[in-house]
Design an enzyme around this catalytic site. Structure first.
Site, PDB file in Angstrom:
ATOM      1  N   TYR A   1      68.259  49.719  36.552  1.00 25.10           N
ATOM      2  CA  TYR A   1      67.587  50.467  37.618  1.00 25.10           C
ATOM      3  C   TYR A   1      67.987  49.976  38.996  1.00 25.10           C
ATOM      4  CZ  TYR A   1      64.345  52.639  34.307  1.00 25.10           C
ATOM      5  OH  TYR A   1      63.790  53.369  33.291  1.00 25.10           O
TER       6      TYR A   1
ATOM      7  N   ARG B   1      36.624  26.442  45.907  1.00 21.70           N
ATOM      8  CA  ARG B   1      36.601  27.462  44.873  1.00 21.70           C
ATOM      9  C   ARG B   1      35.201  27.388  44.256  1.00 21.70           C
ATOM     10  NH1 ARG B   1      41.354  27.588  40.378  1.00 21.70           N
ATOM     11  NH2 ARG B   1      40.018  25.993  39.500  1.00 21.70           N
TER      12      ARG B   1
ATOM     13  N   MET C   1      61.153  47.839  31.681  1.00 18.27           N
ATOM     14  CA  MET C   1      59.907  47.678  30.922  1.00 18.27           C
ATOM     15  C   MET C   1      60.163  47.057  29.550  1.00 18.27           C
ATOM     16  SD  MET C   1      57.092  50.515  29.732  1.00 18.27           S
ATOM     17  CE  MET C   1      56.376  50.833  31.325  1.00 18.27           C
TER      18      MET C   1
ATOM     19  N   LYS D   1      41.783  27.721  27.877  1.00 21.35           N
ATOM     20  CA  LYS D   1      41.407  29.007  28.481  1.00 21.35           C
ATOM     21  C   LYS D   1      42.568  29.990  28.372  1.00 21.35           C
ATOM     22  CE  LYS D   1      42.685  27.281  33.067  1.00 21.35           C
ATOM     23  NZ  LYS D   1      42.156  26.691  34.308  1.00 21.35           N
TER      24      LYS D   1
HETATM   25  C1  PLP Z   1      42.587  25.396  34.276  1.00 23.04           C
HETATM   26  C2  PLP Z   1      41.792  24.196  34.591  1.00 23.04           C
HETATM   27  C3  PLP Z   1      42.230  22.932  34.219  1.00 23.04           C
HETATM   28  C4  PLP Z   1      43.585  22.701  33.578  1.00 23.04           C
HETATM   29  O1  PLP Z   1      44.580  22.826  34.579  1.00 23.04           O
HETATM   30  P1  PLP Z   1      46.128  22.521  34.251  1.00 23.04           P
HETATM   31  O2  PLP Z   1      46.773  22.601  35.593  1.00 23.04           O
HETATM   32  O3  PLP Z   1      46.593  23.596  33.345  1.00 23.04           O
HETATM   33  O4  PLP Z   1      46.184  21.191  33.642  1.00 23.04           O
HETATM   34  C5  PLP Z   1      41.408  21.853  34.467  1.00 23.04           C
HETATM   35  N1  PLP Z   1      40.201  22.017  35.055  1.00 23.04           N
HETATM   36  C6  PLP Z   1      39.744  23.218  35.453  1.00 23.04           C
HETATM   37  C7  PLP Z   1      38.424  23.332  36.104  1.00 23.04           C
HETATM   38  C8  PLP Z   1      40.525  24.348  35.243  1.00 23.04           C
HETATM   39  O5  PLP Z   1      40.073  25.538  35.621  1.00 23.04           O
END
Ligand code: PLP
Length: 425
Positions: free
Chosen positions: A320, A195, A368, A100
């Site tokens: 800055y 969640r 930046m 992802k």
């Molecule tokens: C992102 C995610 C993972 C992977 O998590 P990591 O901590 O990067 O290994 C696994 N399962 C779900 C549902 C996720 O959203």
């Protein structure tokens, strides 16, 4: 010449990390994930409700009345041993490589190449899933958040995607969808993270509805998944695992539980499918244990160069807000890397940076487009001297993240589009 900042992504490091996680899972003490008597490898976690017996029931039922063909067998691979009743006792867990967020900033296509030995890919975006199919990925692809509107299911069907089912809306959409051939799903249990997923009281009803769809030929396999909120911390997974066990007791279907932290820390609960992400990129999911200590290698390095130097007198300020003042005369290097490149603005004075192969420290506020470093330990540094921000020369992204009050995940995902990425073997 473009600005000297660039990232490199190493295909061999990605492949190495996948193999390392696989090996770690396979060497889990006693009951590596599978098989008829394997109890799904849960006995190693003390005090878990349900215990090994409950898991064995899950496992024994895992042949599943309604998956005439597994996702992968339809794509011409061997059937997944861990999901069949005749699985050998040593059947290893299968790995969804989580890609992802543009593969945690590494690039989907690069990740696909590095993870060619993965059993499946997992992600969020339908468009990314389609990209993987079009780039030639024939194995399973799991959409971790399922679909977002009914039309998405057309694409799910057309591209043979596996979907998480997390809401009643998902069930309604599936009920009204038409698929050319049955789709594989993982029903998601909210076992305590609050969640996504069905709460325990609603889970079996959702499973029954899916079973009905399966009987009508819409669905091939219904798997079971949940996500741990504290696999990386002192609370561990036993409470959520206990909930998962009791809710899914006796239900058929493959099981997927573990993210990176759980895969590394509790390999004995790996079950049929694990879902590691961050570990595959060579960054740690833990506050208190490095990726290196698991044999993982950084897949991404962020590099730049000095584009200026300054001799700052005692009392002179840098950057800055004059957030840093030189206590004595010192030489400062200016690096072409700022928060618009994805470097964390909250990294303060003292954050490690490697200049010309020598570890030194960031000073003052990150701008930046630039940041400043202390050249005291690198007297020979000059305009053009190479700089490593993370991922090489012993400087992990996790150290930089820690200095900025965040986690490696955020830094890797945040590398900006303006940073050129070079693929390395
Ligand atoms: C992102 C995610 C993972 C992977 O998590 P990591 O901590 O990067 O290994 C696994 N399962 C779900 C549902 C996720 O959203």
């Amino acid at each position: 010449m473009p600005r000297p900042i660039y990232a490199t992504v190493s295909r061999s490091a990605l492949a190495h990390n996948l193999a390392t996680v696989r090996q770690h899972l396979a060497s889990a003490p006693g009951e590596a994930a599978g098989g008829a008597g394997g109890a799904g490898g849960v006995g190693g976690v003390g005090g878990v409700a349900g215990g090994a017996a409950g898991s064995e029931a899950l496992r024994a039922d895992a042949s599943g009345a309604f998956h005439p063909s597994s996702p992968s067998s339809r794509f011409g691979e061997a059937a997944p041993a861990a999901t069949t009743a005749s699985a050998p006792a040593s059947a290893p867990p299968r790995i969804w490589a989580v890609i992802k967020a543009n593969a945690y900033g590494h690039g989907i296509e690069r990740a696909m190449a590095g993870f060619s030995n993965a059993d499946g890919l997992a992600m969020l975006d339908l468009a990314e899933a389609v990209r993987c199919r079009e780039a030639g990925w024939v194995g399973p692809i799991l959409l971790l958040e399922g679909v977002f509107e009914p039309a998405d299911l057309d694409i799910v069907g057309r591209y043979h995607l596996t979907i998480a089912v997390t809401t009643d809306e998902h069930l309604d959409m599936i009920e009204h969808a038409r698929f050319a051939r049955p789709v594989d799903v993982f029903l998601k249990l909210n076992s305590g993270m609050n969640r996504l997923g069905f709460v325990p009281a609603d889970y079996r009803d959702a499973f029954q509805r899916l079973s009905g769809f399966a009987q009508r030929g819409k669905i091939a396999t219904v798997g079971h998944m949940t996500h741990f909120s504290t696999a990386d911390g002192p609370d561990g997974i036993s409470e959520q695992l206990g909930v998962f066990r009791s809710v899914t007791h006796g239900l058929r279907g493959p099981i997927s539980l573990c993210n990176s932290a759980a895969s590394l820390r509790y390999p004995e609960v790996a079950a049929d499918w694990v879902r590691p992400g961050i570990a595959l990129y060579g960054s740690t999911p833990f506050d208190d244990r490095s990726a290196e200590s698991y044999g993982l290698k950084p897949a991404m390095a962020l590099r730049s160069a000095l584009i200026g130097t300054q001799d700052v007198p005692a009392g002179g300020s840098v950057g800055y807000g004059a957030a840093f003042r030189a206590p004595s005369p010192m030489r400062i290097g200016v690096v072409a890397c700022g928060y618009a490149d994805g470097y964390p603005r909250h990294a303060g004075t003292g954050t490690p940076v490697v200049v010309g192969g020598v570890r030194t420290r960031l000073v003052g506020r990150v701008s930046m487009d630039m940041l400043a470093v202390d050249l005291t330990p690198v007297p020979g540094a000059h305009v053009g001297t190479p700089v490593t921000l993370w991922g090489a020369e012993g400087l992990s992204v996790d150290e930089v993240a820690h200095a900025a009050g965040t986690i490696g995940y955020e830094l890797l995902c945040a590398v900006a589009p303006r940073v050129a990425v070079r693929s390395e073997a």
